[in-house]
Design a protein around this motif. Structure first.
Motif, PDB file in Angstrom:
ATOM      1  N   LEU A  69      -7.900   2.922  -1.982  1.00  0.00           N
ATOM      2  CA  LEU A  69      -7.763   2.731  -2.741  1.00  0.00           C
ATOM      3  C   LEU A  69      -7.689   3.431  -4.029  1.00  0.00           C
ATOM      4  O   LEU A  69      -6.214   3.993  -4.802  1.00  0.00           O
ATOM      5  CB  LEU A  69      -9.065   2.510  -3.797  1.00  0.00           C
ATOM      6  CG  LEU A  69      -9.332   1.594  -5.104  1.00  0.00           C
ATOM      7  CD1 LEU A  69      -8.033   0.445  -5.486  1.00  0.00           C
ATOM      8  CD2 LEU A  69     -10.140   1.769  -5.716  1.00  0.00           C
TER       9      LEU A  69
ATOM     10  N   SER B 240     -14.623  -3.912  -8.203  1.00  0.00           N
ATOM     11  CA  SER B 240     -14.100  -3.873  -6.762  1.00  0.00           C
ATOM     12  C   SER B 240     -12.836  -4.846  -6.144  1.00  0.00           C
ATOM     13  O   SER B 240     -11.559  -4.540  -6.172  1.00  0.00           O
ATOM     14  CB  SER B 240     -14.829  -4.581  -5.628  1.00  0.00           C
ATOM     15  OG  SER B 240     -14.250  -4.607  -4.232  1.00  0.00           O
TER      16      SER B 240
ATOM     17  N   SER C  42      -5.211  -5.725  -9.730  1.00  0.00           N
ATOM     18  CA  SER C  42      -4.418  -3.933 -10.261  1.00  0.00           C
ATOM     19  C   SER C  42      -3.580  -3.986  -9.808  1.00  0.00           C
ATOM     20  O   SER C  42      -2.239  -4.904  -9.295  1.00  0.00           O
ATOM     21  CB  SER C  42      -4.861  -2.923 -10.114  1.00  0.00           C
ATOM     22  OG  SER C  42      -6.957  -3.113 -11.215  1.00  0.00           O
TER      23      SER C  42
ATOM     24  N   ASN D  49       2.794  -8.453  -7.367  1.00  0.00           N
ATOM     25  CA  ASN D  49       2.854  -6.981  -6.748  1.00  0.00           C
ATOM     26  C   ASN D  49       4.310  -6.608  -5.862  1.00  0.00           C
ATOM     27  O   ASN D  49       4.013  -6.234  -5.336  1.00  0.00           O
ATOM     28  CB  ASN D  49       1.514  -7.567  -5.971  1.00  0.00           C
ATOM     29  CG  ASN D  49       2.144  -8.281  -4.992  1.00  0.00           C
ATOM     30  OD1 ASN D  49       2.746  -9.423  -4.814  1.00  0.00           O
ATOM     31  ND2 ASN D  49       1.851  -7.695  -3.460  1.00  0.00           N
TER      32      ASN D  49
ATOM     33  N   GLY E 102       1.185  -1.157  -0.236  1.00  0.00           N
ATOM     34  CA  GLY E 102      -0.157   0.406   0.056  1.00  0.00           C
ATOM     35  C   GLY E 102       1.387   0.928   0.453  1.00  0.00           C
ATOM     36  O   GLY E 102       2.247   0.964   1.044  1.00  0.00           O
TER      37      GLY E 102
ATOM     38  N   THR F 103      -1.516  -4.222  -5.740  1.00  0.00           N
ATOM     39  CA  THR F 103      -2.150  -4.838  -6.355  1.00  0.00           C
ATOM     40  C   THR F 103      -3.661  -3.658  -6.475  1.00  0.00           C
ATOM     41  O   THR F 103      -4.271  -4.088  -7.184  1.00  0.00           O
ATOM     42  CB  THR F 103      -2.833  -6.216  -5.720  1.00  0.00           C
ATOM     43  OG1 THR F 103      -2.976  -5.447  -4.537  1.00  0.00           O
ATOM     44  CG2 THR F 103      -1.814  -7.175  -5.315  1.00  0.00           C
ATOM     45  N   ARG F 104      -3.369  -2.127  -5.950  1.00  0.00           N
ATOM     46  CA  ARG F 104      -4.407  -1.314  -6.126  1.00  0.00           C
ATOM     47  C   ARG F 104      -4.100  -0.103  -7.646  1.00  0.00           C
ATOM     48  O   ARG F 104      -3.118  -0.211  -7.519  1.00  0.00           O
ATOM     49  CB  ARG F 104      -5.047  -0.257  -4.845  1.00  0.00           C
ATOM     50  CG  ARG F 104      -4.876  -1.563  -3.541  1.00  0.00           C
ATOM     51  CD  ARG F 104      -5.394  -0.746  -2.364  1.00  0.00           C
ATOM     52  NE  ARG F 104      -5.431  -1.128  -1.031  1.00  0.00           N
ATOM     53  CZ  ARG F 104      -4.660  -0.588  -0.229  1.00  0.00           C
ATOM     54  NH1 ARG F 104      -4.158  -0.333  -0.033  1.00  0.00           N
ATOM     55  NH2 ARG F 104      -4.902  -1.731   1.303  1.00  0.00           N
ATOM     56  N   SER F 105      -5.161   0.095  -7.475  1.00  0.00           N
ATOM     57  CA  SER F 105      -5.158   0.399  -9.067  1.00  0.00           C
ATOM     58  C   SER F 105      -4.665   2.270  -8.752  1.00  0.00           C
ATOM     59  O   SER F 105      -4.224   2.469  -9.522  1.00  0.00           O
ATOM     60  CB  SER F 105      -6.568   0.853  -9.347  1.00  0.00           C
ATOM     61  OG  SER F 105      -7.399   1.586  -8.802  1.00  0.00           O
TER      62      SER F 105
ATOM     63  N   LEU G 190      -9.998  -3.280  -9.015  1.00  0.00           N
ATOM     64  CA  LEU G 190      -9.250  -2.471  -8.720  1.00  0.00           C
ATOM     65  C   LEU G 190      -8.476  -2.650  -7.295  1.00  0.00           C
ATOM     66  O   LEU G 190      -7.372  -2.140  -7.280  1.00  0.00           O
ATOM     67  CB  LEU G 190     -10.499  -1.190  -8.146  1.00  0.00           C
ATOM     68  CG  LEU G 190     -10.862  -0.584  -9.467  1.00  0.00           C
ATOM     69  CD1 LEU G 190     -12.351  -0.067  -9.408  1.00  0.00           C
ATOM     70  CD2 LEU G 190     -10.540  -0.567 -10.767  1.00  0.00           C
ATOM     71  N   ASN G 191      -9.251  -3.549  -6.051  1.00  0.00           N
ATOM     72  CA  ASN G 191      -8.183  -3.762  -5.424  1.00  0.00           C
ATOM     73  C   ASN G 191      -6.952  -4.319  -5.386  1.00  0.00           C
ATOM     74  O   ASN G 191      -6.154  -4.207  -4.766  1.00  0.00           O
ATOM     75  CB  ASN G 191      -9.302  -3.422  -4.115  1.00  0.00           C
ATOM     76  CG  ASN G 191      -9.833  -2.724  -3.662  1.00  0.00           C
ATOM     77  OD1 ASN G 191      -9.467  -1.882  -2.931  1.00  0.00           O
ATOM     78  ND2 ASN G 191     -10.700  -2.274  -4.110  1.00  0.00           N
ATOM     79  N   LYS G 192      -7.576  -6.023  -6.113  1.00  0.00           N
ATOM     80  CA  LYS G 192      -6.818  -6.820  -5.786  1.00  0.00           C
ATOM     81  C   LYS G 192      -6.131  -7.580  -6.836  1.00  0.00           C
ATOM     82  O   LYS G 192      -5.061  -8.489  -7.473  1.00  0.00           O
ATOM     83  CB  LYS G 192      -7.482  -8.279  -5.042  1.00  0.00           C
ATOM     84  CG  LYS G 192      -8.030  -8.115  -3.526  1.00  0.00           C
ATOM     85  CD  LYS G 192      -8.990  -9.057  -3.664  1.00  0.00           C
ATOM     86  CE  LYS G 192      -9.483  -8.891  -2.436  1.00  0.00           C
ATOM     87  NZ  LYS G 192     -10.505 -10.284  -2.289  1.00  0.00           N
TER      88      LYS G 192
END
Length: 400
Positions: free
Chosen positions: A231, A263, A270, A280, A210, A238-240, A266-268
Motif C-alpha cells: 500500500l 482498509s 483509491s 483504475n 500496482g 486502486t491503492r492510495s 485505501l486498497n480497493k
C-alpha cells in the motif's frame, strides 16, 4: 527433449498464472492463466505451439482444479517428462528469505506466519504450493519471494520512525515488493550498457495496477517505494499510496469508518479509480483525456505522474552514480503519455525523451527512448516468470 523445464506458478486470490519454461534457453513451451476461480465462470486460457485455447473449468472451480487441468494438459502433450521442478512466486518472505528456497514443511509454516504481513497474498500463494505438491509429489518445489531482492536495503532505508521495539518484536519495517521484476529489468539495463551488473546503478519504475519505484546501486536494491505492505509508495490503480496517517484516525473518529472500511477504501477504492471516479485502468483514463478532454481524467494523470516523478527524483540521494531510468510493467511498457509526463518533471536530472522513440516503443518492444544528449531512459518489458524459472533451476542444480 530437454528435461530441464520449470513449471512456474503464480497463484492469486482468483487466478493462477502458469508457464512451462526451459530456463537455459528461455523458451516458453506453454503459457496460460486460470481466471475467475471460485466462481461458476472459471476458465483456463492456454497458449501452446502457436495456438490459443480457452476451456471452462468444472466444479468446484478452485485452484486445485486449475492445477489438475495443467497436469492433464502436460500429460496429454507428453510434457511431464520435461519437468525438473516447480517454481512459485511468493509475495512476502520477511527477513527470513533473501534467496530462492526449497519448500518444505518448515518453509510453509514460515510463509503462513508471514501471512500477517501479507494477508491478501501469502495465503493464496500457499494454495498454489499445496496444489502443486499434490500434483507433483516427486518434484522439487521452490519459492521465489517478491521481497527477496530488497533485502539488501540498508537499515536507514527500511526502518520506520516508530518505536524500535515494534521492529524488534513484530518485524514492522519496510520490505518492498515486485523484487523479481526490478531485478530482471535492472540486469537487462546493465547488459544494454555493457557494464557488469555489480557496477550498474539505475532507477526502475514498475508501473501497472500496482506500482513501485526502486533505486538499484551497483546491482543492489538500496531503496524502494513499497513498504511493510504494497500500500505504501506512489499512487496506483486502486491503492492510495503515501498519505498522512492522521487521515485514518479522521476517517474512524470523525466519519465513523470501521477499520475494515478504511482498509477497503485505501486498497480497493483509491488511486486512479478514486481520483478519476472512472476507472483504475490507465487506458480508460487516457482515452478520456484524448477523446473527451475530460478535466478530472487529466488531473488524475497529472497527480499519478507527478508522484512517480517525485519518487524517482528523491532516489538520487540513494545512488553512488546514475546510469539511467527504466520503465516496465503494463503502464510503464505501453503508455507513452505516462512516460512523457513523468520525464517532463525530471529535466533537472538531464532526462529527455525522443518523442518518436517514446511513441514507437510500446506493446512488447524494448529500447532506448531518450535523446542522445540525455541520461539513458529505457523501456524494458519485465519477465518475472523467466527469473523464477532461472533461479529455481539454479537452486536445484546446485543442490544435486
Amino acid at each position: 527433449m530437454s528435461k530441464n523445464a520449470v513449471l512456474v506458478i503464480n497463484c492469486g486470490s482468483s487466478s493462477l498464472k502458469f508457464s512451462l519454461i526451459e530456463p537455459i534457453s528461455g523458451e516458453v513451451m506453454v503459457a496460460g492463466v486460470a481466471e475467475r476461480l471460485l466462481s461458476k465462470h472459471a476458465f483456463v486460457k492456454v497458449a501452446f505451439k502457436g495456438s490459443k485455447e480457452t476451456t471452462p473449468l468444472i466444479v468446484p472451480f478452485d485452484h486445485q482444479v486449475a492445477v489438475n487441468f495443467i497436469v492433464e494438459f502436460l500429460h496429454e502433450n507428453n510434457l511431464v517428462e520435461c519437468l525438473s521442478a516447480v517454481g512459485h512466486r511468493l509475495v512476502h518472505g520477511g527477513e527470513e528469505y533473501s534467496t530462492p528456497t526449497l519448500i518444505d514443511d518448515v518453509v510453509k509454516y514460515s510463509i503462513e506466519k508471514l501471512s500477517k504481513l501479507a494477508p491478501l497474498h501469502n495465503p493464496v500463494n500457499l494454495i498454489g504450493v499445496n496444489a502443486a505438491e499434490h500434483a507433483f509429489p516427486d518434484l522439487p518445489q521452490v519459492a521465489v519471494f517478491d521481497t527477496a531482492f530488497h533485502q539488501s536495503m540498508p537499515a536507514k532505508a527500511y526502518i520506520y520512525g516508530l518505536p524500535y521495539s515494534l521492529y524488534e518484536a513484530h518485524g514492522i519495517r519496510r520490505y518492498g515488493f515486485h523484487g523479481t521484476s526490478h531485478y530482471f529489468v535492472s540486469k537487462q539495463a546493465a547488459d544494454l550498457l555493457g557494464k557488469p551488473f555489480t557496477k550498474t546503478s539505475v532507477i526502475t519504475a514498475h508501473l501497472g495496477n500496482g506500482c513501485s519505484i526502486t533505486a538499484i546501486d551497483n546491482g543492489k536494491s538500496v531503496d524502494t517505494s513499497m513498504g511493510l505492505t504494497p500500500l505504501e509508495g506512489v499512487i496506483m490503480g486502486t491503492r492510495s499510496g503515501d498519505l498522512d496517517p492522521g487521515i485514518i484516525f479522521h476517517l474512524i473518529e470523525q466519519l465513523n469508518y470501521t477499520p475494515e472500511q478504511v482498509s477497503s477504501l485505501l486498497n480497493k477504492e483509491s488511486g486512479l479509480l478514486g481520483i478519476s471516479q472512472m476507472s483504475n485502468d490507465c487506458r480508460t483514463i487516457e482515452e478520456a483525456i484524448i477523446n473527451d478532454q475530460d478535466e478530472r481524467a487529466n488531473l488524475t494523470m497529472d497527480i499519478f505522474c507527478y508522484r512517480i516523478a517525485k519518487s524517482i527524483a528523491s532516489y538520487m540521494a540513494s545512488l553512488s552514480h546514475f546510469d539511467g531510468l527504466v520503465f516496465t510493467g503494463g503502464i510503464g511498457e505501453n503508455s507513452d503519455l505516462v512516460r512523457s509526463r513523468i520525464v517532463n518533471s525530471l529535466h533537472l536530472l538531464n532526462i529527455h525523451l525522443d518523442d518518436n522513440k517514446n511513441t514507437d516503443i510500446r506493446f512488447g518492444k524494448s529500447g532506448l527512448i531518450s535523446t542522445e544528449s540525455s541520461q539513458h531512459c529505457w523501456v524494458i518489458p519485465t519477465n518475472e516468470e523467466q527469473v523464477i524459472a532461472e533461479q529455481t533451476y539454479q537452486l536445484i542444480v546446485g543442490d544435486k
